[in-house]
Design a protein around this motif. Structure first.
Motif, PDB file in Angstrom:
ATOM      1  N   MET A 442       0.819  -1.210   0.000  1.00 47.87           N
ATOM      2  CA  MET A 442       0.000   0.000   0.000  1.00 47.87           C
ATOM      3  C   MET A 442       0.856   1.265   0.000  1.00 47.87           C
ATOM      4  O   MET A 442       0.511   2.257  -0.647  1.00 47.87           O
ATOM      5  N   LEU A 443       1.965   1.239   0.740  1.00 50.41           N
ATOM      6  CA  LEU A 443       2.826   2.419   0.770  1.00 50.41           C
ATOM      7  C   LEU A 443       3.471   2.676  -0.586  1.00 50.41           C
ATOM      8  O   LEU A 443       3.595   3.826  -1.018  1.00 50.41           O
ATOM      9  N   ARG A 444       3.866   1.617  -1.240  1.00 54.44           N
ATOM     10  CA  ARG A 444       4.492   1.794  -2.543  1.00 54.44           C
ATOM     11  C   ARG A 444       3.482   2.179  -3.611  1.00 54.44           C
ATOM     12  O   ARG A 444       3.851   2.606  -4.700  1.00 54.44           O
ATOM     13  N   SER A 445       2.192   2.067  -3.280  1.00 55.60           N
ATOM     14  CA  SER A 445       1.137   2.559  -4.167  1.00 55.60           C
ATOM     15  C   SER A 445       0.627   3.924  -3.708  1.00 55.60           C
ATOM     16  O   SER A 445      -0.422   4.379  -4.160  1.00 55.60           O
ATOM     17  N   CYS A 446       1.377   4.552  -2.773  1.00 57.21           N
ATOM     18  CA  CYS A 446       1.059   5.906  -2.279  1.00 57.21           C
ATOM     19  C   CYS A 446      -0.270   5.961  -1.526  1.00 57.21           C
ATOM     20  O   CYS A 446      -1.021   6.933  -1.644  1.00 57.21           O
ATOM     21  N   HIS A 447      -0.577   4.913  -0.736  1.00 59.13           N
ATOM     22  CA  HIS A 447      -1.781   4.898   0.092  1.00 59.13           C
ATOM     23  C   HIS A 447      -1.382   4.850   1.573  1.00 59.13           C
ATOM     24  O   HIS A 447      -1.750   3.927   2.303  1.00 59.13           O
ATOM     25  N   GLN A 448      -0.633   5.857   2.007  1.00 56.26           N
ATOM     26  CA  GLN A 448      -0.139   5.870   3.381  1.00 56.26           C
ATOM     27  C   GLN A 448      -1.278   5.966   4.390  1.00 56.26           C
ATOM     28  O   GLN A 448      -1.279   5.261   5.402  1.00 56.26           O
ATOM     29  N   MET A 449      -2.238   6.848   4.150  1.00 57.66           N
ATOM     30  CA  MET A 449      -3.336   7.022   5.101  1.00 57.66           C
ATOM     31  C   MET A 449      -4.093   5.721   5.308  1.00 57.66           C
ATOM     32  O   MET A 449      -4.358   5.312   6.454  1.00 57.66           O
ATOM     33  N   GLU A 450      -4.429   5.039   4.223  1.00 58.42           N
ATOM     34  CA  GLU A 450      -5.176   3.787   4.330  1.00 58.42           C
ATOM     35  C   GLU A 450      -4.366   2.719   5.061  1.00 58.42           C
ATOM     36  O   GLU A 450      -4.911   1.960   5.877  1.00 58.42           O
ATOM     37  N   ALA A 451      -3.061   2.670   4.788  1.00 55.38           N
ATOM     38  CA  ALA A 451      -2.205   1.672   5.440  1.00 55.38           C
ATOM     39  C   ALA A 451      -2.166   1.884   6.951  1.00 55.38           C
ATOM     40  O   ALA A 451      -2.336   0.939   7.732  1.00 55.38           O
ATOM     41  N   VAL A 452      -1.952   3.125   7.370  1.00 58.51           N
ATOM     42  CA  VAL A 452      -1.863   3.411   8.802  1.00 58.51           C
ATOM     43  C   VAL A 452      -3.206   3.186   9.485  1.00 58.51           C
ATOM     44  O   VAL A 452      -3.266   2.682  10.618  1.00 58.51           O
ATOM     45  N   LEU A 453      -4.309   3.517   8.820  1.00 58.02           N
ATOM     46  CA  LEU A 453      -5.628   3.302   9.409  1.00 58.02           C
ATOM     47  C   LEU A 453      -5.912   1.818   9.647  1.00 58.02           C
ATOM     48  O   LEU A 453      -6.583   1.455  10.616  1.00 58.02           O
ATOM     49  N   VAL A 454      -5.390   0.962   8.761  1.00 56.51           N
ATOM     50  CA  VAL A 454      -5.542  -0.479   8.975  1.00 56.51           C
ATOM     51  C   VAL A 454      -4.840  -0.897  10.270  1.00 56.51           C
ATOM     52  O   VAL A 454      -5.398  -1.640  11.093  1.00 56.51           O
ATOM     53  N   PHE A 455      -3.609  -0.400  10.473  1.00 56.89           N
ATOM     54  CA  PHE A 455      -2.884  -0.714  11.709  1.00 56.89           C
ATOM     55  C   PHE A 455      -3.619  -0.173  12.933  1.00 56.89           C
ATOM     56  O   PHE A 455      -3.692  -0.834  13.970  1.00 56.89           O
ATOM     57  N   GLU A 456      -4.184   1.026  12.819  1.00 55.82           N
ATOM     58  CA  GLU A 456      -4.932   1.624  13.926  1.00 55.82           C
ATOM     59  C   GLU A 456      -6.122   0.745  14.322  1.00 55.82           C
ATOM     60  O   GLU A 456      -6.354   0.505  15.514  1.00 55.82           O
ATOM     61  N   LEU A 457      -6.872   0.288  13.340  1.00 52.99           N
ATOM     62  CA  LEU A 457      -8.055  -0.527  13.613  1.00 52.99           C
ATOM     63  C   LEU A 457      -7.676  -1.841  14.293  1.00 52.99           C
ATOM     64  O   LEU A 457      -8.300  -2.242  15.282  1.00 52.99           O
ATOM     65  N   VAL A 458      -6.648  -2.496  13.773  1.00 46.61           N
ATOM     66  CA  VAL A 458      -6.232  -3.787  14.341  1.00 46.61           C
ATOM     67  C   VAL A 458      -5.758  -3.616  15.785  1.00 46.61           C
ATOM     68  O   VAL A 458      -6.114  -4.409  16.673  1.00 46.61           O
ATOM     69  N   LEU A 459      -4.973  -2.581  16.057  1.00 43.97           N
ATOM     70  CA  LEU A 459      -4.473  -2.340  17.411  1.00 43.97           C
ATOM     71  C   LEU A 459      -5.606  -2.017  18.383  1.00 43.97           C
ATOM     72  O   LEU A 459      -5.613  -2.482  19.526  1.00 43.97           O
ATOM     73  N   CYS A 460      -6.566  -1.221  17.936  1.00 46.12           N
ATOM     74  CA  CYS A 460      -7.693  -0.861  18.795  1.00 46.12           C
ATOM     75  C   CYS A 460      -8.513  -2.088  19.170  1.00 46.12           C
ATOM     76  O   CYS A 460      -8.867  -2.283  20.336  1.00 46.12           O
ATOM     77  N   LEU A 461      -8.794  -2.943  18.188  1.00 51.32           N
ATOM     78  CA  LEU A 461      -9.550  -4.162  18.466  1.00 51.32           C
ATOM     79  C   LEU A 461      -8.776  -5.107  19.386  1.00 51.32           C
ATOM     80  O   LEU A 461      -9.364  -5.786  20.233  1.00 51.32           O
TER      81      LEU A 461
END
Length: 479
Positions: A442-461
């Motif tokens: 995702m980062l190499r496709s320039c989707h930094q926001m989406e990538a970090v939000l995925v990590f945020e969701l997993v950590l919160c759960l």
């Protein structure tokens, strides 16, 4: 006749010279595993440049190792509970060190991919080192010593980052692969003097062998064993209190374990062990542990990969290119080296919290803190702030993972401890397989926001799952 249990003996003898030697051996096993995992931060970019790999091929190089670790963690857990901890220590070490050296000689990408898969299978036995060490530690100070044991993982990550920074300035990635396998190879000459776990021997009804091991502990620590003979099952007032406590249904009582041991000794032992893990007694703990292991691995390995990808992604995306600019090697090694030191404050934090507030509170506090530190990275930040935020996030992620690796073996009885932790670790490795698709793809496709939000969701759960754990294991005897 007066009797005593393994817990009684270890409590009387305390943590002494013998446990220190066990700690050193098991710790070296974790150093080797940490180095193999950290190697993935450097191997992909270096091989990509030499063999002109695509983004998919580079991600696959990391994912295949985690796939091997998934398979190995589950398989080694079953082998450990059926044939002993020492069996796994030997064969996982042979596989990791031997194929680690061979992978340095890979003539092409496909050969490297296959060899790294088998290295991952060997590394998947790392959780048995932790369970083996845990079974020699007295109940009173398990938290402190298991956190100390986790320090070896930090040593491994820092050592690998240092090795990459120094070695690759004058040597190739092949030398890095060979040198990374060296610590695991150093375990082999000392295997002959490593003892089997006395708890495992008792669970297999090998009381005389367990007594011999405890006598070795007694001689090394220069403390006498309790009076009487060793017994695995003993009715005490404490047992009665445990049975009538509010969470008695969560941890199987000792008199039930003989049936379990016999079942696991049969040909269908693996199925019997899995059945116990998913029984009414342990179902809630098992399912929650599976998810938290997945989330912790996803976040931890993701943060490691983010360290090597964020700055390069920012430069490439800002310039309008799709990852044509290669990351400067000095920046890659420097950032990874700096964030590796974050594991030291993470270990200190977990050591403070785990005995003050217990396992559950420590885990969810640090998971939510990790989530908070990653939050600002949904937007592009300057390099200093990015490195600082990743440093803090990795410290919290390391701390929560450290406590999780202590909590899980305490939940399960000896008869299925390695199987339970092995399956949980295997499910955790699925997070390692998936995270390169997010952190790299995702980062190499320039989707930094989406990538970090995925990590945020997993950590919160994962933090919520820790709150829902049904039992606190602080100060409890392990079955």
């Amino acid at each position: 006749m007066e009797t005593y249990t393994t817990d009684d003996a270890l409590t009387v003898m305390g943590f002494g010279k013998f446990q220190a030697l066990v700690l050193a051996y098991a710790g070296m096993g974790w150093v080797a595993e940490a180095m193999e995992v950290m190697l993935l931060s450097f191997l992909g970019p270096l091989v990509r440049e030499e063999w002109s790999l695509s983004a998919r091929d580079e991600s696959l190089l990391s994912s295949v190792v985690f796939a091997g670790m998934l398979t190995g963690a589950c398989a080694w857990g079953f082998v450990s509970d059926r044939y002993g901890r020492r069996t796994v220590l030997l064969f996982s070490t042979l596989l990791t060190s031997g194929l680690g050296f061979l992978s340095a000689l890979s003539p092409n990408y496909l050969c490297l991919l296959a060899l790294r898969l088998f290295v991952g299978i060997g590394v998947g036995g790392g959780h048995v080192f932790a369970s083996w060490f845990l079974e020699f530690v007295p109940a009173g100070n398990r938290g402190t010593w298991m956190v100390s044991f986790s320090f070896f993982w930090t040593v491994g990550t820092i050592l690998e980052a240092s090795l990459a920074w120094v070695a690759l300035s004058a040597l190739s990635w092949r030398w890095l692969l060979a040198l990374t396998a060296l610590p695991c190879f150093l375990l082999l000459p000392f295997f002959g003097i490593t003892p089997e776990s006395p708890r495992y021997l008792c669970a297999r009804n090998r009381i005389s062998d367990a007594t011999l091991v405890l006598e070795r502990v007694s001689n090394a620590n220069q403390v006498a064993l309790p009076l009487g003979v060793l017994a695995y099952h003993r009715e005490t007032k404490a047992d009665h209190i445990t049975r009538i406590s509010e969470d008695e249904h969560l941890i199987p009582v000792r008199e039930k374990e003989r049936t379990v041991v016999n079942a696991i000794s049969s040909k269908s032992g693996g199925i019997a062990a899995l059945h116990q893990l998913l029984s009414h007694n342990l179902l809630r703990s098992t399912l929650l542990l599976w998810f938290v292991y997945y989330a912790s691995s996803f976040a931890y390995y993701g943060i490691v990969l983010l360290t090597s990808q964020l700055s390069d992604a920012n430069r490439s995306c800002n310039s309008g290119l799709i990852f044509e600019v290669h990351q400067k090697e000095d920046n890659l090694y420097k950032d990874t080296f700096i964030t590796s030191f974050a594991e030291i404050p993470g270990l200190i934090l977990s050591a403070v919290l785990v005995d003050w507030f217990g396992r559950k509170v420590s885990m969810w506090c640090m998971l939510f803190a990790c989530c908070a530190f990653l939050g600002p990275l949904v937007l592009r930040q300057n390099e200093l702030l990015t490195t600082t935020l990743l440093f803090c996030a990795r410290a919290c992620g390391t701390g929560s993972t450290t406590v999780l690796c202590l909590y899980a073996p305490e939940v399960y009885p000896t008869s299925v401890r390695s199987t339970g932790v092995g399956i949980a670790t295997a499910i955790g490795k699925i997070g390692g397989v998936v995270c390169p698709l997010v952190a790299v793809g995702m980062l190499r496709s320039c989707h930094q926001m989406e990538a970090v939000l995925v990590f945020e969701l997993v950590l919160c759960l994962a933090g919520v799952a820790c709150i829902l754990f049904p039992v606190e294991t602080k100060g409890r005897e392990i079955g």
